[in-house]
Motif scaffolding. Structure first.
Motif, PDB file in Angstrom:
ATOM      1  N   ALA A  95      84.521 -13.725  34.921  1.00  0.00           N
ATOM      2  CA  ALA A  95      85.229 -13.889  33.650  1.00  0.00           C
ATOM      3  C   ALA A  95      85.233 -12.598  32.841  1.00  0.00           C
ATOM      4  CB  ALA A  95      84.598 -15.011  32.837  1.00  0.00           C
ATOM      5  N   GLY A  96      84.408 -11.632  33.243  1.00  0.00           N
ATOM      6  CA  GLY A  96      84.335 -10.366  32.540  1.00  0.00           C
ATOM      7  C   GLY A  96      83.580 -10.424  31.227  1.00  0.00           C
ATOM      8  N   ASP A  97      82.809 -11.499  31.036  1.00  0.00           N
ATOM      9  CA  ASP A  97      82.131 -11.667  29.748  1.00  0.00           C
ATOM     10  C   ASP A  97      80.655 -11.287  29.751  1.00  0.00           C
ATOM     11  OD1 ASP A  97      81.255 -13.763  31.294  1.00  0.00           O
ATOM     12  OD2 ASP A  97      81.930 -15.338  29.926  1.00  0.00           O
ATOM     13  N   SER A  98      80.134 -10.874  30.902  1.00  0.00           N
ATOM     14  CA  SER A  98      78.731 -10.441  30.931  1.00  0.00           C
ATOM     15  C   SER A  98      78.497  -9.504  32.117  1.00  0.00           C
ATOM     16  CB  SER A  98      77.787 -11.643  31.021  1.00  0.00           C
ATOM     17  OG  SER A  98      77.983 -12.355  32.222  1.00  0.00           O
ATOM     18  N   THR A  99      77.610  -8.553  31.893  1.00  0.00           N
ATOM     19  CA  THR A  99      77.214  -7.629  32.962  1.00  0.00           C
ATOM     20  C   THR A  99      75.916  -8.141  33.553  1.00  0.00           C
ATOM     21  OG1 THR A  99      78.276  -5.767  31.856  1.00  0.00           O
ATOM     22  CG2 THR A  99      76.573  -5.246  33.485  1.00  0.00           C
ATOM     23  N   TRP A 100      75.902  -8.349  34.860  1.00  0.00           N
ATOM     24  CA  TRP A 100      74.722  -8.878  35.534  1.00  0.00           C
ATOM     25  C   TRP A 100      73.772  -7.776  35.969  1.00  0.00           C
ATOM     26  CZ3 TRP A 100      77.467 -12.838  39.265  1.00  0.00           C
ATOM     27  CH2 TRP A 100      78.048 -13.859  38.494  1.00  0.00           C
ATOM     28  N   ALA A 101      74.325  -6.620  36.312  1.00  0.00           N
ATOM     29  CA  ALA A 101      73.498  -5.487  36.742  1.00  0.00           C
ATOM     30  C   ALA A 101      74.365  -4.239  36.683  1.00  0.00           C
ATOM     31  CB  ALA A 101      72.982  -5.698  38.159  1.00  0.00           C
ATOM     32  N   ALA A 102      73.724  -3.086  36.427  1.00  0.00           N
ATOM     33  CA  ALA A 102      74.492  -1.845  36.363  1.00  0.00           C
ATOM     34  C   ALA A 102      73.586  -0.635  36.509  1.00  0.00           C
ATOM     35  CB  ALA A 102      75.248  -1.754  35.045  1.00  0.00           C
ATOM     36  N   THR A 103      74.169   0.449  36.984  1.00  0.00           N
ATOM     37  CA  THR A 103      73.511   1.735  36.969  1.00  0.00           C
ATOM     38  C   THR A 103      73.348   2.127  35.497  1.00  0.00           C
ATOM     39  OG1 THR A 103      74.656   2.311  39.008  1.00  0.00           O
ATOM     40  CG2 THR A 103      73.725   4.134  37.739  1.00  0.00           C
TER      41      THR A 103
END
Length: 133
Positions: A26-34
């Motif tokens: 949905a593009g409403d939350s980031t689960w993991a990222a650099t």
């Protein structure tokens, strides 16, 4: 495996990806990222809209005409398919692949073949889809 482990090991750890993130479909939350690889809500909304069109529609046309912004940087859309987006900015690029529940966003550096980066992202997307994600 945690979402961060997919970013760190499967994507960045491959040597083909410089930075990566996994966000909700949905593009409403980031689960993991650099660290430092972040997007504003409008950028993610645009990615979601492009992927909804299965490679067609006004969001796709706009992406080809105006480019796609990620992390405040403009990228030129080079290819958009049903579940994937490929973009370039000079010698670097972005690969985006959607699964049932997630969107993988990966940036490759200038010394990486775009095809190797694409294969890495698509392989993880295939694995997640087979795993129900």
């Amino acid at each position: 495996m945690s979402w961060q482990a997919y970013v760190d090991s499967s994507l960045v750890g491959s040597g083909h990806i410089q930075k990566a993130a996994i966000v909700s479909a949905a593009g409403d939350s980031t689960w993991a990222a650099t660290p430092g690889f972040t997007f504003n809500p409008e950028e993610l909304k645009t990615i979601v809209e492009i992927l909804k069109g299965d490679g067609k529609g006004p969001a796709v046309d706009k992406a080809f005409a105006d480019g796609i912004y990620l992390g405040g940087e403009r990228y030129v859309a080079t290819r958009i398919e049903d579940r994937s987006i490929y973009c370039r900015q000079g010698k670097t690029g972005i690969c985006v692949a959607k699964t049932k529940q997630a969107i993988l966003i990966a940036q490759h550096g200038e010394h990486v073949q775009a095809g190797n980066a694409t294969q890495t992202v698509e392989a993880l997307a295939d694995y997640l889809i087979k795993s129900g994600y």
